[in-house]
Design a protein around this motif. Structure first.
Motif, short mmCIF file in Angstrom:
data_model
loop_
_atom_site.label_atom_id
_atom_site.label_comp_id
_atom_site.label_asym_id
_atom_site.label_seq_id
_atom_site.Cartn_x
_atom_site.Cartn_y
_atom_site.Cartn_z
N UNK A 76 94.26 28.63 50.44
CA UNK A 76 95.14 28.90 49.31
C UNK A 76 96.50 29.41 49.79
N UNK A 77 96.48 30.36 50.73
CA UNK A 77 97.77 30.91 51.14
C UNK A 77 98.54 29.90 51.98
N UNK A 78 97.83 29.05 52.73
CA UNK A 78 98.53 27.98 53.45
C UNK A 78 99.16 27.02 52.45
N UNK A 79 98.42 26.71 51.38
CA UNK A 79 98.92 25.75 50.38
C UNK A 79 100.16 26.26 49.67
N UNK A 80 100.12 27.51 49.19
CA UNK A 80 101.31 27.97 48.46
C UNK A 80 102.49 28.14 49.41
N UNK A 81 102.21 28.55 50.66
CA UNK A 81 103.29 28.63 51.65
C UNK A 81 103.92 27.27 51.88
N UNK A 82 103.07 26.24 52.02
CA UNK A 82 103.58 24.90 52.29
C UNK A 82 104.42 24.39 51.13
N UNK A 83 103.96 24.63 49.89
CA UNK A 83 104.72 24.16 48.74
C UNK A 83 106.08 24.86 48.68
N UNK A 84 106.08 26.17 48.94
CA UNK A 84 107.36 26.88 48.97
C UNK A 84 108.25 26.31 50.07
N UNK A 85 107.65 26.00 51.22
CA UNK A 85 108.42 25.42 52.32
C UNK A 85 109.06 24.11 51.92
N UNK A 86 108.35 23.30 51.10
CA UNK A 86 108.90 22.00 50.67
C UNK A 86 110.06 22.18 49.70
N UNK A 87 109.88 23.02 48.67
CA UNK A 87 110.95 23.10 47.67
C UNK A 87 112.19 23.79 48.21
N UNK A 88 112.01 24.71 49.20
CA UNK A 88 113.20 25.38 49.70
C UNK A 88 113.91 24.58 50.79
N UNK A 89 113.22 23.59 51.34
CA UNK A 89 113.77 22.84 52.48
C UNK A 89 115.18 22.27 52.23
N UNK A 90 115.47 21.64 51.05
CA UNK A 90 116.81 21.07 50.89
C UNK A 90 117.93 22.12 50.96
N UNK A 91 117.69 23.34 50.49
CA UNK A 91 118.79 24.31 50.52
C UNK A 91 118.78 25.23 51.73
N UNK A 92 117.61 25.56 52.26
CA UNK A 92 117.62 26.50 53.39
C UNK A 92 117.41 25.79 54.73
N UNK A 93 117.04 24.53 54.69
CA UNK A 93 116.73 23.74 55.88
C UNK A 93 115.48 24.26 56.59
N UNK A 94 114.87 23.37 57.37
CA UNK A 94 113.64 23.72 58.07
C UNK A 94 113.85 23.54 59.56
N UNK A 95 113.46 24.56 60.32
CA UNK A 95 113.57 24.47 61.77
C UNK A 95 112.26 25.00 62.34
N UNK A 96 111.94 24.64 63.57
CA UNK A 96 110.61 25.01 64.09
C UNK A 96 110.38 26.51 64.10
N UNK A 97 111.45 27.31 64.20
CA UNK A 97 111.23 28.76 64.32
C UNK A 97 111.61 29.53 63.07
N UNK A 98 111.70 28.84 61.91
CA UNK A 98 112.13 29.56 60.70
C UNK A 98 111.00 30.43 60.14
N UNK A 99 109.77 30.25 60.66
CA UNK A 99 108.64 30.99 60.11
C UNK A 99 108.69 32.49 60.38
N UNK A 100 109.17 32.86 61.59
CA UNK A 100 109.15 34.28 61.97
C UNK A 100 109.96 35.14 61.00
N UNK A 101 111.18 34.70 60.73
CA UNK A 101 112.04 35.47 59.84
C UNK A 101 111.42 35.59 58.46
N UNK A 102 110.88 34.47 57.97
CA UNK A 102 110.25 34.48 56.64
C UNK A 102 109.05 35.41 56.63
N UNK A 103 108.26 35.38 57.70
CA UNK A 103 107.07 36.22 57.75
C UNK A 103 107.46 37.69 57.68
#
Lengths: 355, 296
Positions: free
Chosen positions: B197-224
């Motif tokens: 469940x927590x992987x799923x909601x994280x992934x969905x958030x990652x998808x919708x925010x991707x166009x405005x915040x961009x996705x990079x391999x190390x963006x997880x640490x800051x978000x965490x």
């Protein structure tokens, strides 16, 4: 120090000399450069071992202390004070008259006046102690996840500060740090001629560090720390001032990290922001975990092996991945450390009965 | 400050805030069922975004996002089954180190698959320059998508935990694992499910925010770290308070842009985290008595 502790120290010194002789006869002198750096990193690791293994507190911010030491010392020794001296700044004049400043010339023959590395090192250590106290008092009241996150947060703040401050060279770091002349003729720097002496200086500092820590562990303080690790409430009830012991241990290990930072910066002639990064802190924790938490010699051995392999570039671009994988595997299958696996246990037991 | 600038900052704050809140809820779901903090939570967000971006080159946007969420959920479940399920009562220190190791591994795998480059999904509506005027502010339609989808997610989650049988089972496990097991709930499966469940909601958030915040391999640490700040701010384990705390942190960050240099942005949230940990470790909305009963 009990007699039992002399044997491993003698073994370690023999190994240090042995390795130097091997590199001499096999013509692989260049290994000594990485071994020297490894030795300095080992100093951080044995310091962290005291906090994690004996006091039972996790610290994910030790690269921060390493960076405080290294960066303070680097910034002070690369700052050219010539113009201030000419303008008659009274502080600079006073320091100069006390022999605290060193005059030399840069590449173009212009005069350079910088702070004596000894003074810079002392200031750096004092700064580290102050910061470690300030951070340690509130942080060490926390436990478990909160402690981990708070120390991680501290590490990130230090990383951000060095990355965004101009005097720390921002993303480029500080380069052209002068050598650290310990006594006339013996200097910590990256010159190839000084390779062997520098190797012995680094190992000598590690030996001194180990002796200090082993003495500490085998004293009243060490017993108190182990009591805290076992059960903090029980230790408190027995009249041990747990918060004070935890704080002192934290400060001591921060100083170890800072000393390593100072010497490695002079040895490399520079320091970059990656030294303050989170991955460095995690790497130190990983090595202590692999060595078996409360096992100084295990941490030292593993630290030397892994850091040396990493510095030689044996893991290639998988450097961080290797450390991550090692961390998981050790914690899953051997949470007591690689040297305390059941296989070794039998061997050690035999040894104990022989004594 | 003009009204226009004010609402502009406000929307930026809400956008980031709700994303932090989703990450914080991810932390809370796992914390509630297992008592551990999953330091790899931010990596789920990154994985969701990255997988969707890769899939979107073959299939259309909506199925790509759906598939990315499912794949990330499977990864979450696999992580739990392989690394956590079989451990007998592990110590907190051990779990911290294992999840940190996992986050490093996921990040490094992502680095070797997708490289260091910055990627992003296309905008769901319009493009980079299209904007809608709300309350004097020029808002990208994607901001509304982020706020909308995250808002729906939060609502659905609270319905799920309150009214569905599975959600109630999970809450039972968090309240008292032994008692839940005696009532015939499979506690181990609930833990696996909480990771999914927590992987799923994280992934969905990652998808919708991707166009405005961009996705990079190390963006997880800051978000965490920000997600954890929010989780602590709201009181660890309390998902609804996390939403309020998330919006608060997002808005503080957005308004501090004018005062604090950009390079120190991250330092703000971490300082808030440190202050909260020192002063009120049970969170702004938590109560002292319940906090004393929990193990951290």
């Amino acid at each position: 120090m009990t007699r039992r502790n002399y044997i491993p120290i003698m073994l370690f010194i023999t190994a240090v000399i042995g390795i130097q002789l091997i590199t001499k006869f096999t013509g692989t002198n260049y290994y000594l450069t990485q071994l020297t750096m490894t030795a300095y990193y080992s100093l951080v690791i044995i310091g962290l071992c005291l906090v994690m293994g004996y006091a039972g507190q996790i610290s994910l911010g030790h690269a921060g202390f390493f960076a405080i030491g290294g960066y303070t010392s680097a910034a002070l020794t690369t700052c050219n004070l010539t113009s201030l001296f000419k303008n008659g700044n009274s502080l600079v004049k006073f320091l100069s008259s006390q022999g605290m400043l060193i005059k030399s010339q840069d590449l173009y023959g212009d005069p350079v006046l910088y702070v004596n590395p000894w003074l810079a090192a002392i200031l750096a250590i004092m700064l580290t102690v102050a910061i470690a106290f300030l951070i340690g008092i509130p942080v060490l009241k926390l436990k478990g996840h909160y402690l981990a996150m708070a120390t991680l947060g501290f590490g990130i703040i230090i990383f951000r500060i060095v990355l965004a401050t101009e005097i720390f060279g921002e993303a480029d770091g500080i380069s052209e740090v002068p050598g650290f002349t310990l006594i006339p003729g013996v200097s910590v720097n990256g010159n190839f001629d000084n390779r062997i002496i520098n190797y012995y200086i680094a190992c000598g500092i590690v030996v001194i560090g180990i002796i200090l820590l082993l003495n500490l562990i085998n004293s009243r303080v060490g017993r108190a720390l182990r009591a805290i690790h076992g059960a903090e409430d029980a230790a408190n009830a027995m009249g041990i001032n747990t918060s004070r012991y935890k704080l002192y241990t934290f400060v001591i290990s921060a100083v170890f990290a800072a000393v390593a930072g100072i010497f490695l910066t002079h040895y490399n002639g520079g320091i970059g922001p990656s030294e303050a990064g989170i991955m460095k802190s995690i790497r130190y924790v990983a090595i202590v975990a692999i060595g078996g938490m409360a096992n100084m010699w295990g941490a030292l051995t593993m630290g030397v092996i892994l850091n040396f392999m990493s510095l030689r570039g044996m893991f290639g671009s998988y450097d961080d991945a290797v450390f991550g994988a090692i961390l998981i595997i050790i914690m899953l299958f051997a949470p007591e450390g690689l040297l305390r696996l059941a296989i070794w246990q039998k061997f050690f037991k035999k040894n104990d009965s022989a004594q | 400050m003009t009204a226009e600038l004010f609402s502009q900052y406000l929307f930026a704050g809400i956008t980031y805030g709700i994303i932090y809140a989703i990450v914080a809820i991810g932390f809370n779901i796992i914390y509630n069922t297992t008592g551990i903090i999953n330091f790899a939570q931010g990596e789920f967000v990154m994985l969701g975004g990255m997988i969707a971006i890769s899939l979107n080159t073959i299939i259309p946007l909506v199925p790509a996002i759906a598939l990315a969420v499912v794949i990330t959920m499977i990864i979450g479940a696999l992580i739990e089954i392989i690394f956590i399920r079989w451990l007998d009562n592990p110590s907190v220190l051990r779990m911290i180190i294992i999840t940190i190791g996992l986050s490093i591994l996921i990040r490094e795998v992502a680095l070797h698959i997708w490289g260091e480059g910055v990627r992003s999904l296309p905008y769901f509506n319009g493009n980079e320059i299209s904007s809608i005027k709300i309350l004097e502010a020029q808002i990208s339609p994607q901001v509304l998508w982020v706020i909308g989808i995250c808002g729906i997610m939060v609502t659905l989650l609270s319905i799920f935990f309150r009214f569905t049988s599975l959600g109630l089972d999970m809450r039972a496990c968090s309240a008292n694992r032994l008692a839940a097991t005696l009532c015939g709930i499979n506690a181990r499966n609930m833990v696996t499910f909480s990771f999914m469940l927590s992987a799923g909601i994280g992934a969905l958030a990652g998808c919708v925010m991707s166009p405005i915040t961009y996705t990079q391999y190390d963006c997880g640490t800051g978000l965490a770290i920000k997600g954890f700040t929010v989780a602590v701010l709201g009181g660890l384990g309390n998902s609804m308070a996390a939403v309020a705390a998330g919006l608060l942190l997002g808005i503080i960050e957005a308004f501090s842009i004018g005062v604090v240099p950009l390079a120190f942005q991250d330092a703000i949230s971490i300082s808030i985290l440190l202050i909260i940990l020192f002063v009120r470790p049970n969170g702004l909305f938590g109560c002292n008595e319940t906090a004393n009963l929990k193990e951290f």
